[in-house]
Write a protein that holds these residues in place. Structure first.
Motif, PDB file in Angstrom:
ATOM      1  N   SER A 291       3.429   9.960  -2.641  1.00 39.79           N
ATOM      2  CA  SER A 291       2.700  10.307  -1.416  1.00 39.79           C
ATOM      3  C   SER A 291       1.631  11.346  -1.714  1.00 39.79           C
ATOM      4  O   SER A 291       1.796  12.168  -2.615  1.00 39.79           O
ATOM      5  CB  SER A 291       3.657  10.874  -0.368  1.00 39.79           C
ATOM      6  N   THR A 314      -4.276  -1.112   2.152  1.00 36.29           N
ATOM      7  CA  THR A 314      -4.027   0.115   1.388  1.00 36.29           C
ATOM      8  C   THR A 314      -5.212   0.445   0.486  1.00 36.29           C
ATOM      9  O   THR A 314      -6.096  -0.373   0.249  1.00 36.29           O
ATOM     10  CB  THR A 314      -2.783  -0.013   0.484  1.00 36.29           C
ATOM     11  N   THR A 331      -1.825   4.222  -0.980  1.00 33.76           N
ATOM     12  CA  THR A 331      -1.708   5.008   0.248  1.00 33.76           C
ATOM     13  C   THR A 331      -2.378   4.256   1.388  1.00 33.76           C
ATOM     14  O   THR A 331      -3.327   3.514   1.158  1.00 33.76           O
ATOM     15  CB  THR A 331      -2.358   6.410   0.048  1.00 33.76           C
ATOM     16  N   PRO A 332      -1.852   4.431   2.620  1.00 28.28           N
ATOM     17  CA  PRO A 332      -2.588   3.856   3.749  1.00 28.28           C
ATOM     18  C   PRO A 332      -4.010   4.416   3.727  1.00 28.28           C
ATOM     19  O   PRO A 332      -4.235   5.535   3.263  1.00 28.28           O
ATOM     20  CB  PRO A 332      -1.815   4.359   4.967  1.00 28.28           C
ATOM     21  N   ARG A 334      -5.917   5.382   6.179  1.00 33.95           N
ATOM     22  CA  ARG A 334      -6.148   6.508   7.083  1.00 33.95           C
ATOM     23  C   ARG A 334      -4.891   7.366   7.135  1.00 33.95           C
ATOM     24  O   ARG A 334      -3.859   6.935   7.612  1.00 33.95           O
ATOM     25  CB  ARG A 334      -6.501   5.999   8.472  1.00 33.95           C
ATOM     26  N   THR A 335      -4.985   8.559   6.600  1.00 35.16           N
ATOM     27  CA  THR A 335      -3.853   9.487   6.648  1.00 35.16           C
ATOM     28  C   THR A 335      -4.384  10.835   7.098  1.00 35.16           C
ATOM     29  O   THR A 335      -5.595  11.035   7.201  1.00 35.16           O
ATOM     30  CB  THR A 335      -3.209   9.662   5.253  1.00 35.16           C
TER      31      THR A 335
END
Ligand SMILES: Nc1ncnc2c1ncn2[C@@H]1O[C@H](COP(=O)(O)OP(=O)(O)OP(=O)(O)O)[C@@H](O)[C@H]1O
Ligand SMILES: [Mg+2]
Length: 361
Positions: A291, A314, A331-332, A334-335
């Motif tokens: 993450s 992703t 990672t997605p 939009r975080t």
């Protein structure tokens, strides 16, 4: 491992004239009704294995057994197995029905029965309306179905398929994968399929045999292969994996604590013996098991983004952590961290309970 296997390769080796080792002492059991894929890089021995099962090739040593009977010396047409070849090997001057019925004609089956069985086999693959079409008029996907019907018409105990879908374009290929799996489930026939496409193998097989240089690296279900690769080769070959030369620290309860560069991981200790503290281990962690955090944390390490690749849902980040260790992180897009740009500094944390170790590699 498989109780009462249908097909067995027992200590089979194949050395070709000129000395090339095609297969090196392979043991393989295939159960009744299984869909098994042989997967591996070019030249690893997939086609050789299939040809040995079919009887087109004789082993240099070892035996091939069907239902416990030694069939090593039987000729291909005396074995209750059938093969679908990569190029389909259809007869262009014959129509669909003649192609499908060819094997039955050779076996001197009566005309009426051939007609019935051919119709049945073509209905099975959804080509009942093409029975009198010329093969040259058919699309790639339709030819593929004719080849399947031809192989199934004699009701083989085992259907052997060598890269059966490789000539099809991506969309059709995906559709045929689903059809092949459905057909196999409906018939309950044992399928052994060669492929070098891991997505294909992972999506339709009950078990996958991963091969490398004439040997079997691992035999397991798709999920087990993905979650618990047994060797460095499998870890590298199946999916995308970060492989980090690490060091065992200690085992506490359900976890092995290991150092992987500047990161410390607690990986599940549910498999294999605990490595001795200080022993070198290969740490395997998937890009989706890491993450990205915006701010520092005790269990995260600093990282710099080197580049990013867009994958639709992703984003894959290529980052560098301390000691020059490179990692891939999925990672997605939009975080809370915000935009991911090359050169930016972020913090990377292994998800709890993720990762695997391979000892002594
Ligand atoms: N008839 C032959 N004579 C000599 N060597 C052969 C023969 N057939 C295969 N080989 C060699 O045996 C090894 C295994 O070949 P095989 O065809 O089984 O590979 P494969 O896994 O099917 O590869 P690919 O994905 O490229 O089809 C290779 O090194 C190949 O060159
Ligand atoms: Mg091959």
């Amino acid at each position: 491992m498989v109780r009462d296997p249908l097909l067995r390769l027992e200590a089979v080796s194949k050395v070709f004239d000129g000395g090339t080792v095609g297969l090196d002492n392979v043991d393989l059991d295939i159960g009744h009704g299984e869909f098994v894929s042989l997967l591996g890089p070019s030249g690893c021995g997939k086609t050789t294995s299939l040809r040995l099962m079919a009887g087109f090739e004789q082993p240099t040593s070892g035996r091939v057994l069907l239902d416990g009977q030694d069939i090593t010396a039987l000729r291909p047409y005396d074995r209750p197995l059938n093969t679908v070849f990569q190029d389909y090997a259809l007869f262009p001057h014959m129509d669909v029905a003649e192609n499908v019925g060819f094997g039955l004609t050779l076996r001197k089956v009566s005309g009426a029965e051939i007609g019935r069985k051919v119709k049945e086999a073509l209905d099975l693959v959804g080509l009942g309306d093409k029975i009198h079409a010329r093969v040259s008029m058919l699309s790639g996907g339709q030819r593929q179905r004719v080849a399947l019907a031809r192989a199934l018409v004699c009701s083989p105990r085992v259907l052997l398929l060598d890269e059966p879908l490789s000539a099809l374009d991506a969309n059709l290929r995906e559709q045929m994968q689903i059809e092949l799996k459905r057909l196999q489930a409906r018939l309950g026939t044992t399928f052994v399929m060669v492929t070098h496409d891991q997505t294909e193998a992972l999506s339709i097989s009950d078990r996958i045999v991963v091969m490398n240089r004439g040997k079997i690296e691992q035999i397991a279900s798709p999920a087990e292969l993905y979650d618990a690769p047994a060797t460095r080769f499998v870890a590298h070959f199946i999916g995308t994996m970060n492989l980090i030369e690490g060091k065992a620290l200690e085992t506490t309860g359900a976890f092995h604590r290991v150092a992987a560069g500047p990161m410390t991981l607690e990986v599940p200790a549910d498999r294999g013996a605990a490595p001795a503290p200080g022993a070198p281990v290969l740490v395997c962690i998937r890009p989706e098991e890491l993450s990205v955090l915006a701010s520092p944390s005790d269990d995260a390490v600093a990282a710099q983004i080197m580049s990013t690749v867009f994958y639709g849902p992703t984003l894959r980040l290529f980052v560098e952590i301390g000691g020059g260790q490179k990692l891939m992180i999925d990672t997605p897009r939009r975080t809370a961290v915000g935009a991911f740009e090359a050169g930016a500094f972020v913090h990377v944390r292994p998800n709890r309970g993720s990762g695997r170790i391979l000892s002594g590699t």
